[in-house]
Design a protein around this motif. Structure first.
Motif, PDB file in Angstrom:
ATOM      1  N   GLY A  80      14.077   8.505  66.912  1.00  0.00           N
ATOM      2  CA  GLY A  80      15.518   8.267  66.939  1.00  0.00           C
ATOM      3  C   GLY A  80      16.267   9.475  66.422  1.00  0.00           C
ATOM      4  N   VAL A  81      17.559   9.307  66.248  1.00  0.00           N
ATOM      5  CA  VAL A  81      18.388  10.366  65.671  1.00  0.00           C
ATOM      6  C   VAL A  81      19.357   9.704  64.699  1.00  0.00           C
ATOM      7  CG1 VAL A  81      20.104  10.245  67.529  1.00  0.00           C
ATOM      8  CG2 VAL A  81      19.876  12.346  66.187  1.00  0.00           C
ATOM      9  N   ASN A  82      19.601  10.365  63.582  1.00  0.00           N
ATOM     10  CA  ASN A  82      20.497   9.827  62.564  1.00  0.00           C
ATOM     11  C   ASN A  82      21.940  10.052  63.005  1.00  0.00           C
ATOM     12  OD1 ASN A  82      22.025   9.223  60.305  1.00  0.00           O
ATOM     13  ND2 ASN A  82      20.523  10.077  58.862  1.00  0.00           N
ATOM     14  N   LYS A  83      22.564   9.020  63.532  1.00  0.00           N
ATOM     15  CA  LYS A  83      23.910   9.162  64.088  1.00  0.00           C
ATOM     16  C   LYS A  83      24.989   9.264  63.019  1.00  0.00           C
ATOM     17  CE  LYS A  83      22.827   7.026  68.535  1.00  0.00           C
ATOM     18  NZ  LYS A  83      21.412   6.792  68.387  1.00  0.00           N
ATOM     19  N   GLU A  84      24.622   9.015  61.761  1.00  0.00           N
ATOM     20  CA  GLU A  84      25.587   9.211  60.673  1.00  0.00           C
ATOM     21  C   GLU A  84      25.717  10.685  60.321  1.00  0.00           C
ATOM     22  OE1 GLU A  84      24.482   6.816  57.362  1.00  0.00           O
ATOM     23  OE2 GLU A  84      24.823   4.910  58.405  1.00  0.00           O
ATOM     24  N   ALA A  89      20.605  15.335  81.594  1.00  0.00           N
ATOM     25  CA  ALA A  89      21.583  15.850  80.635  1.00  0.00           C
ATOM     26  C   ALA A  89      21.318  17.301  80.249  1.00  0.00           C
ATOM     27  CB  ALA A  89      21.584  14.984  79.370  1.00  0.00           C
ATOM     28  N   ALA A  90      20.469  17.993  81.006  1.00  0.00           N
ATOM     29  CA  ALA A  90      20.162  19.388  80.694  1.00  0.00           C
ATOM     30  C   ALA A  90      20.039  20.200  81.972  1.00  0.00           C
ATOM     31  CB  ALA A  90      18.871  19.483  79.883  1.00  0.00           C
ATOM     32  N   ALA A 145      25.172  14.992  77.542  1.00  0.00           N
ATOM     33  CA  ALA A 145      24.254  15.102  76.400  1.00  0.00           C
ATOM     34  C   ALA A 145      24.524  13.989  75.391  1.00  0.00           C
ATOM     35  CB  ALA A 145      24.411  16.472  75.738  1.00  0.00           C
ATOM     36  N   GLN A 146      25.794  13.764  75.083  1.00  0.00           N
ATOM     37  CA  GLN A 146      26.138  12.716  74.120  1.00  0.00           C
ATOM     38  C   GLN A 146      25.737  11.339  74.636  1.00  0.00           C
ATOM     39  OE1 GLN A 146      30.179  13.218  72.196  1.00  0.00           O
ATOM     40  NE2 GLN A 146      30.247  14.965  73.604  1.00  0.00           N
ATOM     41  N   GLU A 147      25.906  11.121  75.931  1.00  0.00           N
ATOM     42  CA  GLU A 147      25.547   9.832  76.523  1.00  0.00           C
ATOM     43  C   GLU A 147      24.032   9.621  76.483  1.00  0.00           C
ATOM     44  OE1 GLU A 147      26.399   6.174  77.943  1.00  0.00           O
ATOM     45  OE2 GLU A 147      27.866   7.695  77.350  1.00  0.00           O
ATOM     46  N   ARG A 148      23.290  10.676  76.819  1.00  0.00           N
ATOM     47  CA  ARG A 148      21.828  10.585  76.821  1.00  0.00           C
ATOM     48  C   ARG A 148      21.291  10.320  75.415  1.00  0.00           C
ATOM     49  NH1 ARG A 148      17.385   9.068  79.537  1.00  0.00           N
ATOM     50  NH2 ARG A 148      15.540  10.230  78.877  1.00  0.00           N
ATOM     51  N   ALA A 149      21.917  10.924  74.412  1.00  0.00           N
ATOM     52  CA  ALA A 149      21.449  10.779  73.027  1.00  0.00           C
ATOM     53  C   ALA A 149      21.541   9.344  72.527  1.00  0.00           C
ATOM     54  CB  ALA A 149      22.245  11.707  72.107  1.00  0.00           C
ATOM     55  N   LYS A 150      22.370   8.528  73.168  1.00  0.00           N
ATOM     56  CA  LYS A 150      22.565   7.154  72.713  1.00  0.00           C
ATOM     57  C   LYS A 150      21.301   6.306  72.814  1.00  0.00           C
ATOM     58  CE  LYS A 150      27.523   6.931  73.791  1.00  0.00           C
ATOM     59  NZ  LYS A 150      28.561   6.309  74.664  1.00  0.00           N
ATOM     60  N   MET A 197      21.876  17.148  71.441  1.00  0.00           N
ATOM     61  CA  MET A 197      22.566  16.290  72.410  1.00  0.00           C
ATOM     62  C   MET A 197      23.549  15.365  71.709  1.00  0.00           C
ATOM     63  SD  MET A 197      19.942  15.239  75.499  1.00  0.00           S
ATOM     64  CE  MET A 197      18.699  14.424  74.464  1.00  0.00           C
ATOM     65  N   ALA A 198      23.127  14.805  70.583  1.00  0.00           N
ATOM     66  CA  ALA A 198      23.990  13.880  69.847  1.00  0.00           C
ATOM     67  C   ALA A 198      25.267  14.557  69.359  1.00  0.00           C
ATOM     68  CB  ALA A 198      23.229  13.288  68.665  1.00  0.00           C
ATOM     69  N   CYS A 199      25.200  15.877  69.153  1.00  0.00           N
ATOM     70  CA  CYS A 199      26.366  16.641  68.693  1.00  0.00           C
ATOM     71  C   CYS A 199      27.183  17.204  69.853  1.00  0.00           C
ATOM     72  CB  CYS A 199      25.923  17.778  67.777  1.00  0.00           C
ATOM     73  SG  CYS A 199      25.230  17.218  66.213  1.00  0.00           S
TER      74      CYS A 199
END
Length: 291
Positions: free
Chosen positions: A80-84, A227-228, A260-265, A206-208
């Motif tokens: 996962g990725v820390n979205k905070e 996304a790339a 990228a942001q959408e894919r990171a979700k 991607m999340a950023c």
């Protein structure tokens, strides 16, 4: 590794596929090659001992299977990725961290520890090929610890030979909480690695909202999907063309950032936890039913 001398059921997670790669050992010293062979032996024993093996990507599972190891059962559970922490930052925040602390303005970013299979030198050569084709104020920035001094010296010599000392910046290890500002501020995030089990910094970038350019190899294509923008990682000219193409297309950069942001979700630690728990529960359930 899992406990090898126990009757309790085991689940092992394979995070490192270096030992199963045919490319990683190239250019490594004697000690590192011995280390990889030992790691492969111990990992193989763990896989044989376990009831289920968890892999962070389909690519990682395939590499292990190609080595000839018999895997009883396997599951792919993405990290996962820390979205905070990892989300797009505003101009003031980016200026505070990137400009005031690191002296950066316009830059291309690669976040990774320095190892030969990460293809730093190919990216550097590609950047030099862009001399006179892109904005001269754009820098190539690397963030990450050095784990191969000999490889770093090769890069350093090439950079000096081409008089790019002011254009190519090695930040060294950057505090984890400062990475989102670099991801958010970079023009593009380039990922030329040739061997990964997942590619954590890809998902963070991607999340950023960083526009992603990555190796046309698994698991990069698996993780980033559409996304790339992809390139041949062992061909500096191909990397240069990819960077030149994207840097000159501002509309495309904006679209890539959104994608990228959408894919990171889809990458969340909550999903990682739930899917891992399902695996553990299935093993305990089977253990109860066993005679």
């Amino acid at each position: 590794m899992c406990p090898l001398f126990t009757r309790l059921p085991n689940v092992v997670t394979i995070q490192n596929i270096e030992p199963f790669s045919n490319t990683v050992s190239k250019g490594r010293g004697f000690i590192q090659n011995v280390r990889l062979k030992l790691l492969k032996f111990l990992t193989s024993l763990s896989i044989k001992k376990s009831q289920i093996v968890i892999f962070p990507s389909t690519k990682a599972r395939i590499d292990a299977e190609k080595s000839g190891i018999v895997i009883k059962r396997s599951e792919v559970v993405y990290h996962g990725v820390n979205k905070e922490i990892f989300y797009p930052r505003n101009e003031d925040e980016m200026s505070q961290q990137c400009t005031k602390k690191y002296g950066l303005d316009k830059f291309i970013l690669y976040v990774s520890h320095i190892q030969r299979y990460k293809n730093f030198l190919e990216l550097i050569k590609a950047f030099v090929l862009l001399r006179g084709k892109i904005d001269d104020n754009i820098q190539l920035v690397f963030a990450g610890r050095c784990f191969d001094e000999e490889y770093y010296k090769e890069m350093e010599a090439f950079i000096k030979e081409n008089r790019y000392e002011n254009q190519i910046i090695f930040l060294g290890n950057v505090p984890y909480e400062e990475l989102p500002f670099l991801y958010s501020a970079c023009k593009i995030f380039v990922y030329p690695s040739t061997c990964e089990s997942f590619g954590m910094t890809l998902v963070e970038a991607m999340a950023c909202g960083a526009p992603i350019l990555a190796s046309r190899m698994e698991p990069m294509t698996e993780i980033c999907a559409d996304a790339a923008f992809y390139f041949d990682p062992i061909n500096p000219a191909a990397i240069a063309v990819a960077m030149d193409t994207i840097l000159k297309d501002h509309h495309r950069i904006s679209v890539m950032s959104e994608k990228a942001q959408e894919r990171a979700k889809i990458f969340s630690w909550e999903n990682t936890v739930l899917n891992t728990l399902k695996v553990l529960e299935s093993v305990t359930q089977n253990a109860r039913l066993a005679p």
